[in-house]
Design a protein around this motif. Structure first.
Motif: not given
Length: 118
Positions: A49-50, A52-70, A83-88
């Motif tokens: 996850l870290a 995948r979201i390294a270059g994303m905004t926090k909003a994009q990171a949220i969508v990415e987290v939700l996309r991969y959540s079961p 936060t665990e993926a590197g964006k506080i």
């Protein structure tokens, strides 16, 4: 006859103690199963996850987290994963982003306090 009665009483007490231990062990086993299930759901989400979201905004990171959540996630879970993926991100901040993402149609509220990607 008193000796047999005493033996019977001891056996009944030992049996009650064994049944109590058995019940406690059953509760512990169920708790461990639930914990294992919760952890297993997070392993695929966190691995990579870290990166995948390294270059994303926090909003994009949220969508990415939700996309991969079961399963749908709470604001606290979303903030923790991001936060665990590197964006506080704290739950209050996640709430602000979620509001915007809901308006954009990128996130869906499936129940009170539960969100998934659209």
């Amino acid at each position: 006859m008193e000796e047999l009665q005493r033996d019977l009483t001891e056996v009944e007490a030992a049996l009650q103690e064994a049944q109590l231990q058995y019940a406690r062990l059953g509760v512990e086993i169920e708790g461990l199963k639930a914990k294992r299930e919760a952890l297993a759901k997070q392993v695929p989400l966190q691995s990579g996850l870290a990166e995948r979201i390294a270059g994303m905004t926090k909003a994009q990171a949220i969508v990415e987290v939700l996309r991969y959540s079961p399963e749908p996630m709470t604001l606290k879970q979303i903030a923790g994963s991001v936060t665990e993926a590197g964006k506080i991100l704290n739950p209050n901040g996640a709430s602000v982003y979620i509001d915007g993402l809901l308006k954009e149609g990128r996130v869906v509220r499936v129940a009170r306090g539960l969100y998934r990607d659209a």
